[in-house]
Design a protein around this motif. Structure first.
Motif, PDB file in Angstrom:
ATOM      1  N   UNK A 127     -12.095   0.745 -10.719  1.00 53.53           N
ATOM      2  CA  UNK A 127     -12.416  -0.181  -9.624  1.00 53.53           C
ATOM      3  C   UNK A 127     -11.189  -1.063  -9.430  1.00 53.53           C
ATOM      4  N   UNK A 128     -10.585  -0.981  -8.269  1.00 52.29           N
ATOM      5  CA  UNK A 128      -9.361  -1.752  -8.011  1.00 52.29           C
ATOM      6  C   UNK A 128      -9.425  -2.312  -6.586  1.00 52.29           C
ATOM      7  N   UNK A 129      -9.234  -3.618  -6.438  1.00 53.37           N
ATOM      8  CA  UNK A 129      -9.326  -4.186  -5.097  1.00 53.37           C
ATOM      9  C   UNK A 129      -8.048  -3.996  -4.289  1.00 53.37           C
ATOM     10  N   UNK A 130      -7.521  -2.791  -4.293  1.00 56.68           N
ATOM     11  CA  UNK A 130      -6.403  -2.433  -3.417  1.00 56.68           C
ATOM     12  C   UNK A 130      -6.556  -0.960  -3.110  1.00 56.68           C
ATOM     13  N   UNK A 131      -5.537  -0.361  -2.556  1.00 58.46           N
ATOM     14  CA  UNK A 131      -5.610   1.056  -2.213  1.00 58.46           C
ATOM     15  C   UNK A 131      -4.202   1.613  -2.163  1.00 58.46           C
ATOM     16  N   UNK A 132      -4.125   2.941  -2.032  1.00 61.34           N
ATOM     17  CA  UNK A 132      -2.864   3.598  -1.710  1.00 61.34           C
ATOM     18  C   UNK A 132      -1.954   3.930  -2.886  1.00 61.34           C
ATOM     19  N   UNK A 133      -2.400   3.697  -4.108  1.00 60.51           N
ATOM     20  CA  UNK A 133      -1.596   4.120  -5.253  1.00 60.51           C
ATOM     21  C   UNK A 133      -1.702   5.634  -5.420  1.00 60.51           C
ATOM     22  N   UNK A 134      -0.953   6.178  -6.365  1.00 58.26           N
ATOM     23  CA  UNK A 134      -1.012   7.623  -6.596  1.00 58.26           C
ATOM     24  C   UNK A 134      -2.278   8.023  -7.362  1.00 58.26           C
ATOM     25  N   UNK A 156       0.839  -1.206   0.000  1.00 61.39           N
ATOM     26  CA  UNK A 156       0.000   0.000   0.000  1.00 61.39           C
ATOM     27  C   UNK A 156       0.874   1.256   0.000  1.00 61.39           C
ATOM     28  N   UNK A 157       0.759   2.108   1.028  1.00 62.17           N
ATOM     29  CA  UNK A 157       1.430   3.415   0.958  1.00 62.17           C
ATOM     30  C   UNK A 157       2.953   3.349   1.013  1.00 62.17           C
ATOM     31  N   UNK A 158       3.522   2.338   1.684  1.00 63.18           N
ATOM     32  CA  UNK A 158       4.987   2.289   1.778  1.00 63.18           C
ATOM     33  C   UNK A 158       5.564   2.177   0.362  1.00 63.18           C
ATOM     34  N   UNK A 159       5.052   1.234  -0.434  1.00 60.27           N
ATOM     35  CA  UNK A 159       5.480   1.116  -1.834  1.00 60.27           C
ATOM     36  C   UNK A 159       4.859   2.243  -2.666  1.00 60.27           C
ATOM     37  N   UNK A 160       3.564   2.402  -2.523  1.00 64.82           N
ATOM     38  CA  UNK A 160       2.868   3.581  -3.042  1.00 64.82           C
ATOM     39  C   UNK A 160       2.500   3.618  -4.519  1.00 64.82           C
ATOM     40  N   UNK A 161       2.933   2.643  -5.304  1.00 64.08           N
ATOM     41  CA  UNK A 161       2.695   2.746  -6.746  1.00 64.08           C
ATOM     42  C   UNK A 161       1.974   1.537  -7.333  1.00 64.08           C
ATOM     43  N   UNK A 162       1.396   0.712  -6.487  1.00 56.93           N
ATOM     44  CA  UNK A 162       0.619  -0.462  -6.925  1.00 56.93           C
ATOM     45  C   UNK A 162       1.405  -1.368  -7.877  1.00 56.93           C
ATOM     46  N   UNK A 163       2.723  -1.448  -7.662  1.00 63.91           N
ATOM     47  CA  UNK A 163       3.508  -2.308  -8.556  1.00 63.91           C
ATOM     48  C   UNK A 163       4.269  -3.397  -7.805  1.00 63.91           C
TER      49      UNK A 163
END
Ligand SMILES: Cc1ncc(COP(=O)(O)O)c(C=O)c1O
Length: 380
Positions: free
Chosen positions: A319-326, A206-213
């Protein structure tokens, strides 16, 4: 050097094993193991004089990530692992064993709830799930074999801000350890370890990585517990790959900038959505930290809104089953993060078919607001 045939040359082609000069970014040690010049050198690893042997045990990139997050959380030690769930598992296993009991909050991320109720229970670890907003409920759930109180600093999806001071006091009174998932808050907003929590976990996905990759996790805390957690990561084989560690750490460098912008945007979005008659309830905390209140806004659409049409009417908000990307994204807890819960469990925490979790990105706040309100308008 003896002359080598083609088949030998092709596998011995590491021209230089040295890191030439001091590279600005840590190189990616994409290797499964490290080489030794003789048997004494191998022994010196076990004596603690040589740092690396085998990547499942430790690797410069994964070590660096664990230490970086520990530093930001104000903790002495940290270990990275293959996902948030495996970091949580390693942390829990550093405290409990078969026959022990955990008291956990009822409004956790669904996957963590499942970890405790389905997976860890199969290892003989007992649990009681209670409402952590009630001090009485927590105290009443404590049993003679209880070892750990487990919660999230900001809960998923309704963003209840945990009373850490109260939790730490209860733990001290009963000689228990505490563990807090700080994924939603990040150390930019909250540092539970500095408030007396023993173990702090992150889905670094999530936010630590921050880029959904990347999928990764970190748990930080006292050295003694982190050593045990590390033994679990090594022994259960839930180590993080060097490249994923490197990617996560690259993302981490911009955490403060992202969280600042995303929290400011979320505050603006929550304020505007509260004005809409087509939104029954907006969940957004106001008491998290002086740096902001987080970047997740959860809404319950008014029951005259067609939820399917709402989702279809969104354009660049995916719609994305995660959060915290930019990027701003939406998710539907009933269908994804909390799908595995029973209807009764979902009802207890208030998740119904009108609840939508919005992960606010770094775009222009007004663009996010316009798009959400347009979708609500189209769907009513
Ligand atoms: C608060 C929280 N903790 C833990 C996890 C699990 O993390 P991962 O998917 O990296 O295993 C999630 C995933 O959504 C989460 O939202």
């Amino acid at each position: 050097m003896t002359e080598q045939s083609f088949n030998t040359k092709i596998v011995h082609n590491n021209i230089s094993q040295q890191n030439v000069g001091k590279s600005k970014s840590t190189p990616i040690y994409q290797t499964s193991a490290f080489t030794f010049k003789d048997l004494d050198h191998v022994e010196s690893y076990y004596a603690g004089d040589v740092p690396y042997l085998y990547t499942r045990e430790n690797n410069p990139n994964t070590n660096e990530l664990g230490q970086a997050v520990a530093q930001l959380e104000g903790a002495p030690a940290g270990v990275a692992s293959s996902s948030g769930i495996s970091a949580i598992m390693a942390g829990i296993f550093s405290v409990v064993e078969a026959g022990d009991h955990i008291v956990a909050a009822e409004d956790l991320y669904g996957g963590t709830q499942q970890l405790i109720t389905k997976q860890l229970s199969s290892f003989g670890i007992e649990y009681t799930i209670v409402d952590f907003s009630s001090e009485k409920a927590i105290k009443e759930a404590i049993q003679p074999n209880t070892k750990l109180l487990y919660t999230e600093s900001i809960t998923n999806p309704f963003l209840r801000v945990e009373n850490i001071e109260q939790l730490v006091n209860i733990a001290k009174e009963h000689n228990l350890k505490t563990m807090v998932d700080n994924t939603f808050a990040t150390p930019y907003l909250l540092q539970p370890y500095t408030q007396g929590v023993d173990l702090v976990a992150h889905s670094a996905t999530k936010y630590i990585g921050g880029h959904s990759d990347v999928t990764s996790g970190v748990v930080v805390g006292h050295e003694e517990l982190i050593n045990k957690a590390n033994q679990k990561v090594v022994g259960l084989g839930t180590n993080l790959s060097p490249f994923e560690a490197w990617l996560t750490q690259r993302g981490l460098k911009t955490l403060a900038l992202r969280m600042k912008q995303q929290s400011e945007n979320a505050n603006a979005v929550a304020g505007q959505l509260q004005q809409s008659e087509d939104i029954k309830q907006v969940y957004y905390p106001q008491n998290v930290s002086e740096n902001g209140h987080g970047a997740i806004v959860t809404i319950e659409l008014a029951h005259h809104v067609n939820v399917d049409t709402f989702f279809k009417s969104l354009d660049w908000i995916k719609i994305v089953p995660t959060l915290a990307g930019v990027e701003t994204t939406v998710s539907y807890p009933i269908a994804t993060s909390h799908r595995a819960l029973t209807d009764e469990e979902r009802q207890t925490v208030g998740i119904n078919e009108y609840v939508v979790r919005i992960s606010i990105g770094i775009e222009e706040a007004q663009d996010i607001i316009s798009q959400l309100l347009k979708a609500v308008q189209t769907a009513k």
